[in-house]
Design a protein around this motif. Structure first.
Motif, mmCIF file in Angstrom:
data_model
loop_
_atom_site.group_PDB
_atom_site.id
_atom_site.type_symbol
_atom_site.label_atom_id
_atom_site.label_comp_id
_atom_site.label_asym_id
_atom_site.label_seq_id
_atom_site.Cartn_x
_atom_site.Cartn_y
_atom_site.Cartn_z
ATOM 1 N N UNK A 99 6.593 10.268 -1.405
ATOM 2 C CA UNK A 99 7.359 9.138 -0.925
ATOM 3 C C UNK A 99 6.364 8.402 -2.093
ATOM 4 N N UNK A 100 7.379 7.549 -2.707
ATOM 5 C CA UNK A 100 6.652 6.176 -3.653
ATOM 6 C C UNK A 100 5.876 5.696 -2.374
ATOM 7 N N UNK A 101 6.520 5.363 -0.899
ATOM 8 C CA UNK A 101 5.155 4.194 -0.442
ATOM 9 C C UNK A 101 4.910 4.922 0.473
ATOM 10 N N UNK A 102 4.368 6.167 0.703
ATOM 11 C CA UNK A 102 4.113 6.882 2.231
ATOM 12 C C UNK A 102 3.867 8.716 1.675
ATOM 13 N N UNK A 103 2.642 9.510 2.294
ATOM 14 C CA UNK A 103 1.889 10.292 2.591
ATOM 15 C C UNK A 103 1.860 10.516 3.137
ATOM 16 N N UNK A 104 2.870 11.944 3.325
ATOM 17 C CA UNK A 104 2.753 12.777 4.880
ATOM 18 C C UNK A 104 2.095 13.668 4.965
ATOM 19 N N UNK A 105 0.741 14.152 5.718
ATOM 20 C CA UNK A 105 -0.147 14.874 5.229
ATOM 21 C C UNK A 105 -0.105 15.366 6.366
ATOM 22 N N UNK A 106 0.342 15.311 7.824
ATOM 23 C CA UNK A 106 -0.092 16.464 9.180
ATOM 24 C C UNK A 106 1.541 18.210 8.702
ATOM 25 N N UNK A 107 0.632 19.422 8.483
ATOM 26 C CA UNK A 107 1.446 19.968 8.139
ATOM 27 C C UNK A 107 1.444 20.748 9.166
ATOM 28 N N UNK A 108 1.236 20.470 10.278
ATOM 29 C CA UNK A 108 1.417 21.130 11.736
ATOM 30 C C UNK A 108 0.483 22.144 12.153
ATOM 31 N N UNK A 150 0.677 -1.299 0.306
ATOM 32 C CA UNK A 150 -0.111 0.070 -0.319
ATOM 33 C C UNK A 150 0.656 1.674 0.195
ATOM 34 N N UNK A 151 0.331 2.656 -0.892
ATOM 35 C CA UNK A 151 0.445 3.561 -0.362
ATOM 36 C C UNK A 151 0.003 4.501 0.935
ATOM 37 N N UNK A 152 1.178 4.887 2.565
ATOM 38 C CA UNK A 152 0.128 5.085 3.466
ATOM 39 C C UNK A 152 0.131 6.216 3.419
ATOM 40 N N UNK A 153 -0.899 6.505 3.746
ATOM 41 C CA UNK A 153 -1.189 7.885 4.007
ATOM 42 C C UNK A 153 -1.553 7.888 5.302
ATOM 43 N N UNK A 154 -0.814 8.833 6.232
ATOM 44 C CA UNK A 154 -0.698 9.089 7.227
ATOM 45 C C UNK A 154 -0.334 10.578 8.193
ATOM 46 N N UNK A 155 -0.824 11.403 9.059
ATOM 47 C CA UNK A 155 -0.518 12.227 9.677
ATOM 48 C C UNK A 155 0.634 12.374 10.533
ATOM 49 N N UNK A 156 0.539 12.907 11.933
ATOM 50 C CA UNK A 156 1.495 12.099 12.695
ATOM 51 C C UNK A 156 2.359 13.518 12.975
ATOM 52 N N UNK A 157 2.953 13.178 12.136
ATOM 53 C CA UNK A 157 4.794 14.129 12.714
ATOM 54 C C UNK A 157 4.264 15.021 11.121
ATOM 55 N N UNK A 158 5.038 16.019 11.855
ATOM 56 C CA UNK A 158 5.008 17.133 10.461
ATOM 57 C C UNK A 158 5.867 18.027 10.565
ATOM 58 N N UNK A 159 6.209 18.458 8.794
ATOM 59 C CA UNK A 159 8.430 18.577 8.823
ATOM 60 C C UNK A 159 8.294 20.199 9.290
ATOM 61 N N UNK A 160 9.339 20.253 9.089
ATOM 62 C CA UNK A 160 9.735 22.138 9.849
ATOM 63 C C UNK A 160 9.490 22.783 8.502
ATOM 64 N N UNK A 161 9.624 22.448 7.196
ATOM 65 C CA UNK A 161 8.935 23.526 6.662
ATOM 66 C C UNK A 161 7.485 23.273 6.495
ATOM 67 N N UNK A 162 7.110 22.589 6.863
ATOM 68 C CA UNK A 162 5.554 22.737 7.436
ATOM 69 C C UNK A 162 4.713 21.968 5.772
ATOM 70 N N UNK A 163 5.684 21.656 5.395
ATOM 71 C CA UNK A 163 5.301 20.391 3.684
ATOM 72 C C UNK A 163 4.799 19.528 3.830
ATOM 73 N N UNK A 164 3.816 18.628 2.354
ATOM 74 C CA UNK A 164 3.082 17.441 2.296
ATOM 75 C C UNK A 164 4.230 16.789 2.056
ATOM 76 N N UNK A 165 4.704 14.995 2.716
ATOM 77 C CA UNK A 165 5.782 14.096 1.785
ATOM 78 C C UNK A 165 5.143 13.674 1.038
#
Length: 211
Positions: free
Chosen positions: A184-193, A167-182
């Protein structure tokens, strides 16, 4: 059969005004909304937690009235801390952990009224080739053997290496220092703080590309 697209919404954290902005383009669009958890705590606006919860309950009770296919809410670590606080017989360690992580004691009466709703929140949802989860998964572990705590709390090694699930894992929980969406082929991180950045992210995922 054509499946409705999914709109995944990252960690809201009581940002009621931002939530309304993100909902507006998707109402009457026929999509399914999937909230990735952490609806509450650290709200930057007065009564934000209550406003967010009541709005989501309204949508979830009758999605069709708002032009939605469904509304799914996943459990985040903040919902779990609240549940553990409600289960405590007195204000002990569970309550202090929740409060120290931004929990508002004024929310407790409302939370008690809806305790069953909080307690039945799922920790994962699979739609097409996407796995939706609050925090992530432990790499190398089949989905059915993932630990509950990992699904709502994990950061590393999930953030630093491929997980190996189909699966492509779509998740939150951890935001980047620049508050951007991550992305990647294996995951999409959408917590933007949202509670610190003022940016709440909602992304639309067309499931029929994976049919």
């Amino acid at each position: 059969m054509t499946r409705p697209d999914v709109v995944a919404i990252g960690d809201v954290h009581g940002c009621a005004a931002l939530l309304e902005e993100q909902l507006l383009p998707h109402l009457d669009s026929g999509v399914e909304l999937i909230f990735l958890g952490d609806l509450i705590d650290r709200a930057p606006e007065p009564d934000g937690d209550r406003k967010v919860l009541e709005r989501i309950w309204q949508l979830q009770e009758n999605p069709g009235a708002f032009g939605l296919a469904a509304v799914t809410v996943l459990r985040g670590n903040h919902e779990q801390m609240l549940v553990e606080s409600l289960a405590s017989t007195k204000r002990g360690l569970a309550f202090e952990l929740w409060r120290c992580n931004g929990g508002d004691p004024a929310l407790l009466p409302l939370a008690r009224e809806h305790r069953e709703w909080f307690e039945q929140l799922p920790v994962t949802a699979v739609r097409g080739n996407y796995l939706f989860v609050h925090a992530g998964v432990r790499p190398g572990v089949p989905l059915e053997r993932q630990a509950f705590d990992d699904l709502i709390w994990i950061r590393k090694p999930f953030l630093s290496k491929p997980h190996g699930l189909p699966y492509t894992v779509v998740h939150g929980h951890t935001f980047r220092n620049d508050y951007q969406v991550t992305r990647l082929p294996h995951r999409i991180g959408i917590d933007t703080g949202a509670y610190v950045s003022g940016v709440l992210t909602a992304i639309q995922l067309p499931l029929n590309m994976h049919a």
